[in-house]
Design an enzyme around this catalytic site. Structure first.
Site, short mmCIF file in Angstrom:
data_model
loop_
_atom_site.label_atom_id
_atom_site.label_comp_id
_atom_site.label_asym_id
_atom_site.label_seq_id
_atom_site.Cartn_x
_atom_site.Cartn_y
_atom_site.Cartn_z
N ASP A 285 -19.27 30.71 -24.48
CA ASP A 285 -20.73 30.81 -24.49
C ASP A 285 -21.24 31.45 -23.21
O ASP A 285 -21.10 30.89 -22.12
CB ASP A 285 -21.31 29.40 -24.64
CG ASP A 285 -22.81 29.40 -24.80
OD1 ASP A 285 -23.40 30.49 -24.95
OD2 ASP A 285 -23.41 28.31 -24.78
N ASP B 179 -26.79 37.80 -24.99
CA ASP B 179 -26.25 36.48 -25.28
C ASP B 179 -25.26 36.54 -26.44
O ASP B 179 -25.56 37.11 -27.49
CB ASP B 179 -27.40 35.52 -25.62
CG ASP B 179 -26.91 34.10 -25.85
OD1 ASP B 179 -26.07 33.63 -25.06
OD2 ASP B 179 -27.35 33.46 -26.82
#
Length: 474
Positions: free
Chosen positions: A150, A354
């Protein structure tokens, strides 16, 4: 005299004709640039196979480390393509809410000392929406578990025995008492002070807590441990050993934080991998080939086009970049200026890259301008009703391919031309396709992983830049 009048009249006629032709040319539409989209249905749940040979592969060179990535849907293979897509959109909404909340609170995260937690770190793993995971060995001897990767989080953590409360995961919960290399971090150690809000237990062991936007959290001892990637061992990685973990994390044992903060894996291992990593996320509808992540100098592609990373003085986790504009069909989108994407001195606004957000979110005025330009360029396609967060959809049933307007993201120093599959995606198995962008009332814009598919996205923290290399998964 008569000849002179004829000449004058002729010149007037030519001037008038030229003026009329220029006027007509000005009103003609520009030559719309298009590309072909080959149509496909929603992908079936991927089959998770992790060959033993991968874990036992020869070590990578000291300056590089390469791993396969798999999409989180592989841990939910009992669901239909439609169910998986709906779950993905739900996770996405939760993640975006988490990221926007953290951005809005970036100026209020004050540090305090003491045994309590003054604030929590909000991340994007809500309901497992890290999206991509890999298999990592933890401890000595190594016990392999699934870990979500992540870029929107920093702290590395996993569930640990004994569990006061643990969610269900695919592998047995890691037991630190069975590892020769596990060590708790003392409360006064520099590593403990790197936490935004460290705690301290009665044994003077540093405590961590990470909270998520949906109320999920992990809490436990902050420690150091050896991580093994295939046969490459990385020693003394600071990680959270969670004894109280609540939430829907879809089978993964924990999270490998790839953000820009001081406790993220790339920053912690800066000397080993020169603060460089990259990933390439494949289009799951078109290829069975797994995605990949690479750490080290070889992570930076020679064909990548780079844009500088910007610093948010209030928040060091996210990867901010400067988006100058967007083109549709070969023409800049009107009303879409760089000012809509500016990161101001107070840390508001801006654009982040992201890996865990699926659908790109643009601040509302920018999205409306982009959407309207795309609708004009795709006016020949049959429209379909809105679907979930998508307000621009098309009925392409019965077709095998269509021409769609090109879409190019203009970052400072890097123009990223998106493949058609990165912005017009299937939302059911009946031929409905939607424009894979959405608007947000927040000033923060997020470039999601659907738009990143097929590019090798290189994060070069040593040079403070991010690069995009097309066809980077080969």
């Amino acid at each position: 005299m008569e000849g002179k009048n004829k000449t004058t009249n002729g010149l007037l006629f030519l001037s008038l004709a030229l003026a009329l032709s220029l006027s007509a040319a000005a009103t003609l539409p520009f030559q719309l640039q298009t590309q072909t989209l080959t149509l496909h249905s929603l992908p079936h749940p991927p089959t998770l196979s992790w060959p033993q040979a991968e874990a036992l592969a020869e070590p990578d060179p000291d300056d590089a480390l390469s791993l396969n990535l798999h999409h989180i849907d592989a841990l939910s293979s009992d669901k239909t393509p439609e169910q998986l897509f709906h779950l993905r959109l739900k996770r996405d909404a939760k993640r975006v809410e988490s990221l926007l909340t953290l951005a809005a609170l970036n100026s209020s995260h004050a540090r305090r000392s003491g045994s309590g937690f003054s604030s929590s770190i909000i991340s994007g793993l809500a309901q497992g929406s890290g999206e991509y995971f890999t298999r990592i060995g933890v401890g000595t001897p190594a016990r392999y578990v699934y870990m979500v990767l992540d870029t929107g989080s920093d702290v590395v953590w996993l569930q640990c025995a004994p569990c006061r409360k643990c969610y269900s995961q695919t592998d047995p919960v890691f037991d630190p008492s069975k590892s020769r290399t596990y060590a708790g971090i003392p409360c006064g150690a520099p590593l403990c002070r790197r936490l935004d809000s460290p705690g301290c237990n009665k044994n003077k062991v540093c405590q961590y807590q990470v909270s998520y936007g949906d109320g999920s959290f992990t809490f436990g001892d902050f420690s150091t441990e050896t991580l093994t990637f295939r046969r490459t061992r990385v020693t003394r990685v600071a990680l959270g050993c969670g004894h109280d973990n609540e939430g829907l994390f879809i089978g993964a044992a924990g999270l490998l934080g790839l953000g820009r903060g001081r406790l993220s894996f790339p920053v912690q291992t800066g000397r080993r991998f020169n603060q460089k990593f990259s990933y390439c996320l494949v289009d799951r509808s078109a290829s069975a080939k797994p995605s990949s992540v690479v750490f080290g100098d070889s992570a930076v592609s020679r064909t990548a086009r780079f844009t500088p990373l910007l610093k948010n003085p209030k928040l060091d986790t996210f990867y901010y970049v400067e988006l100058l504009g967007i083109s549709v069909g070969g023409a800049p989108v009107r009303g879409l200026s760089a000012s809509l994407f500016r990161l101001d001195s107070a840390g508001n606004g801006g654009v982040i890259i992201d890996s865990g957000t699926s659908v790109t979110r643009l601040t509302r005025p920018a999205y409306i301008a982009l959407r309207d330009a795309f609708r004009v360029g795709a006016s020949r396609l049959k429209r379909a009703p809105e679907f979930s967060l998508f307000d621009t959809c098309f009925d392409l049933s019965g077709l095998t391919e269509v021409k769609v307007p090109t879409v190019v993201l203009h970052f400072r120093g890097a123009d990223v031309s998106l493949p058609a599959t990165n912005y017009l995606i299937p939302v059911d198995n009946s031929g409905s396709f939607c424009f894979a962008f959405a608007g947000t009332m927040s000033g923060l814009s997020i470039i999601g992983n659907i738009q990143q598919q097929g590019f090798r996205v290189s994060y070069d923290l040593a040079s403070s830049r991010v690069g995009f290399a097309p066809r980077g998964c080969v």
